[in-house]
Scaffold this motif. Structure first.
Motif, PDB file in Angstrom:
ATOM      1  N   VAL A 163       0.851  -1.188   0.000  1.00  0.00           N
ATOM      2  CA  VAL A 163       0.000   0.000   0.000  1.00  0.00           C
ATOM      3  C   VAL A 163       0.889   1.240   0.000  1.00  0.00           C
ATOM      4  O   VAL A 163       1.632   1.463   0.955  1.00  0.00           O
ATOM      5  CB  VAL A 163      -0.936   0.010   1.236  1.00  0.00           C
ATOM      6  CG1 VAL A 163      -1.770   1.276   1.263  1.00  0.00           C
ATOM      7  CG2 VAL A 163      -1.803  -1.223   1.259  1.00  0.00           C
ATOM      8  N   PRO A 164       0.838   2.078  -1.068  1.00  0.00           N
ATOM      9  CA  PRO A 164       1.631   3.314  -1.067  1.00  0.00           C
ATOM     10  C   PRO A 164       1.034   4.337  -0.103  1.00  0.00           C
ATOM     11  O   PRO A 164      -0.182   4.477  -0.018  1.00  0.00           O
ATOM     12  CB  PRO A 164       1.546   3.810  -2.508  1.00  0.00           C
ATOM     13  CG  PRO A 164       0.621   2.919  -3.228  1.00  0.00           C
ATOM     14  CD  PRO A 164       0.169   1.834  -2.326  1.00  0.00           C
ATOM     15  N   GLN A 165       1.903   5.045   0.628  1.00  0.00           N
ATOM     16  CA  GLN A 165       1.467   6.056   1.598  1.00  0.00           C
ATOM     17  C   GLN A 165       1.979   7.420   1.157  1.00  0.00           C
ATOM     18  O   GLN A 165       3.163   7.566   0.868  1.00  0.00           O
ATOM     19  CB  GLN A 165       2.026   5.728   2.989  1.00  0.00           C
ATOM     20  CG  GLN A 165       1.496   4.445   3.575  1.00  0.00           C
ATOM     21  CD  GLN A 165       0.049   4.572   4.001  1.00  0.00           C
ATOM     22  OE1 GLN A 165      -0.315   5.501   4.707  1.00  0.00           O
ATOM     23  NE2 GLN A 165      -0.770   3.643   3.555  1.00  0.00           N
ATOM     24  N   ILE A 194      12.508  -0.770   1.687  1.00  0.00           N
ATOM     25  CA  ILE A 194      11.336  -0.903   2.555  1.00  0.00           C
ATOM     26  C   ILE A 194      11.796  -1.216   3.973  1.00  0.00           C
ATOM     27  O   ILE A 194      12.713  -2.012   4.189  1.00  0.00           O
ATOM     28  CB  ILE A 194      10.395  -2.002   2.016  1.00  0.00           C
ATOM     29  CG1 ILE A 194       9.853  -1.577   0.664  1.00  0.00           C
ATOM     30  CG2 ILE A 194       9.264  -2.273   2.981  1.00  0.00           C
ATOM     31  CD1 ILE A 194       8.991  -2.600  -0.001  1.00  0.00           C
ATOM     32  N   GLU A 195      11.124  -0.577   4.920  1.00  0.00           N
ATOM     33  CA  GLU A 195      11.463  -0.753   6.330  1.00  0.00           C
ATOM     34  C   GLU A 195      11.251  -2.210   6.751  1.00  0.00           C
ATOM     35  O   GLU A 195      10.232  -2.827   6.425  1.00  0.00           O
ATOM     36  CB  GLU A 195      10.565   0.167   7.160  1.00  0.00           C
ATOM     37  CG  GLU A 195      11.008   0.347   8.577  1.00  0.00           C
ATOM     38  CD  GLU A 195      10.155   1.384   9.289  1.00  0.00           C
ATOM     39  OE1 GLU A 195       9.701   1.072  10.396  1.00  0.00           O
ATOM     40  OE2 GLU A 195       9.966   2.467   8.730  1.00  0.00           O
ATOM     41  N   LYS A 196      12.223  -2.755   7.469  1.00  0.00           N
ATOM     42  CA  LYS A 196      12.143  -4.147   7.925  1.00  0.00           C
ATOM     43  C   LYS A 196      11.081  -4.284   9.014  1.00  0.00           C
ATOM     44  O   LYS A 196      10.882  -3.388   9.831  1.00  0.00           O
ATOM     45  CB  LYS A 196      13.496  -4.623   8.463  1.00  0.00           C
ATOM     46  CG  LYS A 196      14.613  -4.542   7.436  1.00  0.00           C
ATOM     47  CD  LYS A 196      14.353  -5.468   6.278  1.00  0.00           C
ATOM     48  CE  LYS A 196      15.467  -5.375   5.253  1.00  0.00           C
ATOM     49  NZ  LYS A 196      15.032  -5.572   3.913  1.00  0.00           N
ATOM     50  N   LYS A 240       3.220  -0.973   4.139  1.00  0.00           N
ATOM     51  CA  LYS A 240       3.082   0.430   3.760  1.00  0.00           C
ATOM     52  C   LYS A 240       4.421   0.955   3.272  1.00  0.00           C
ATOM     53  O   LYS A 240       5.432   0.785   3.930  1.00  0.00           O
ATOM     54  CB  LYS A 240       2.574   1.246   4.940  1.00  0.00           C
ATOM     55  CG  LYS A 240       1.182   0.829   5.351  1.00  0.00           C
ATOM     56  CD  LYS A 240       0.675   1.592   6.533  1.00  0.00           C
ATOM     57  CE  LYS A 240      -0.729   1.103   6.834  1.00  0.00           C
ATOM     58  NZ  LYS A 240      -1.138   1.293   8.167  1.00  0.00           N
ATOM     59  N   VAL A 241       4.405   1.607   2.097  1.00  0.00           N
ATOM     60  CA  VAL A 241       5.612   2.162   1.497  1.00  0.00           C
ATOM     61  C   VAL A 241       5.417   3.668   1.354  1.00  0.00           C
ATOM     62  O   VAL A 241       4.449   4.113   0.724  1.00  0.00           O
ATOM     63  CB  VAL A 241       5.891   1.522   0.121  1.00  0.00           C
ATOM     64  CG1 VAL A 241       7.144   2.107  -0.500  1.00  0.00           C
ATOM     65  CG2 VAL A 241       6.006   0.017   0.241  1.00  0.00           C
ATOM     66  N   ASP A 242       6.331   4.456   1.933  1.00  0.00           N
ATOM     67  CA  ASP A 242       6.261   5.908   1.857  1.00  0.00           C
ATOM     68  C   ASP A 242       6.755   6.375   0.490  1.00  0.00           C
ATOM     69  O   ASP A 242       7.893   6.124   0.112  1.00  0.00           O
ATOM     70  CB  ASP A 242       7.105   6.535   2.970  1.00  0.00           C
ATOM     71  CG  ASP A 242       7.002   8.038   2.992  1.00  0.00           C
ATOM     72  OD1 ASP A 242       5.942   8.565   2.592  1.00  0.00           O
ATOM     73  OD2 ASP A 242       7.976   8.701   3.418  1.00  0.00           O
ATOM     74  N   VAL A 243       5.883   7.061  -0.244  1.00  0.00           N
ATOM     75  CA  VAL A 243       6.226   7.511  -1.595  1.00  0.00           C
ATOM     76  C   VAL A 243       6.256   9.033  -1.703  1.00  0.00           C
ATOM     77  O   VAL A 243       6.346   9.577  -2.805  1.00  0.00           O
ATOM     78  CB  VAL A 243       5.244   6.930  -2.644  1.00  0.00           C
ATOM     79  CG1 VAL A 243       5.333   5.431  -2.697  1.00  0.00           C
ATOM     80  CG2 VAL A 243       3.822   7.388  -2.367  1.00  0.00           C
TER      81      VAL A 243
END
Length: 178
Positions: A103-105, A155-157, A138-141
């Motif tokens: 999910v892009p954030q 991506i954050e672990k 969640k991926v910060d874009v």
């Protein structure tokens, strides 16, 4: 809760008859469990999967209730109607593979510069127990411009969760609109 039936006939004739009656064919399996050949009302199945709030959801077949996770599905190539679904029983404490949605954030800068968000891996394969598996990744874009990409290594672990794809795999990117 999604209610299903056990299929008596697993042949082509029985499968076609169930599909004509509005049923979706399903196989339910798990580690150390016997495979179940089941069928669900197609509309109820779609409604349940769309409205679920976690990775697993409960089903009831022949009086047995179990939590299951969608592993794969088969759709008709022209009509996109679901034909078959594989469900894995989510057993507590068992380490296994799950496909978790991405999910892009945030709003990417590149979207304002006439770019398009391209999600190349809509679901990432992770290895974890069902208790530790996230509902979504969640991926910060927010800082991405046209031509930028987020790799799996960016991506954050997540604790107690292992990504099984290669770390050089592109998860999502902002591409130039044509």
């Amino acid at each position: 809760m999604l209610e299903g039936i056990i299929r008596e006939s697993i042949g082509k004739k029985g499968t076609k008859a169930l599909r004509r009656d509005g049923y979706l064919i399903a196989n339910i399996y798990g580690k150390g469990l016997e495979n179940l050949h089941a069928a669900f009302k197609e509309n109820e199945y779609i409604r349940t999967v769309r409205n679920k709030d976690s990775l697993s959801f409960p089903v009831s077949i022949a009086g047995k209730t179990m939590n299951v996770v969608v592993q794969s599905y088969e759709a008709h190539p022209v009509t996109a109607k679901l034909l078959h679904v594989d469900l894995m029983v989510a057993q507590p404490g068992v380490l296994t593979h799950y496909h978790v949605p991405v999910v892009p954030q945030g709003d990417a800068i590149g979207l304002k510069n006439k770019g398009l968000m391209h999600i190349s891996k809509p679901r990432l394969r992770v290895k974890a127990t069902i208790e530790n598996a996230p509902n979504c990744i969640k991926v910060d874009v927010a800082n991405m411009d046209v031509g930028d990409a987020k790799m799996l290594r960016d991506i954050e672990k997540i604790p107690n969760v292992t990504f099984t794809d290669a770390d050089r795999v592109s998860v999502l990117s902002v591409i130039k609109a044509k």
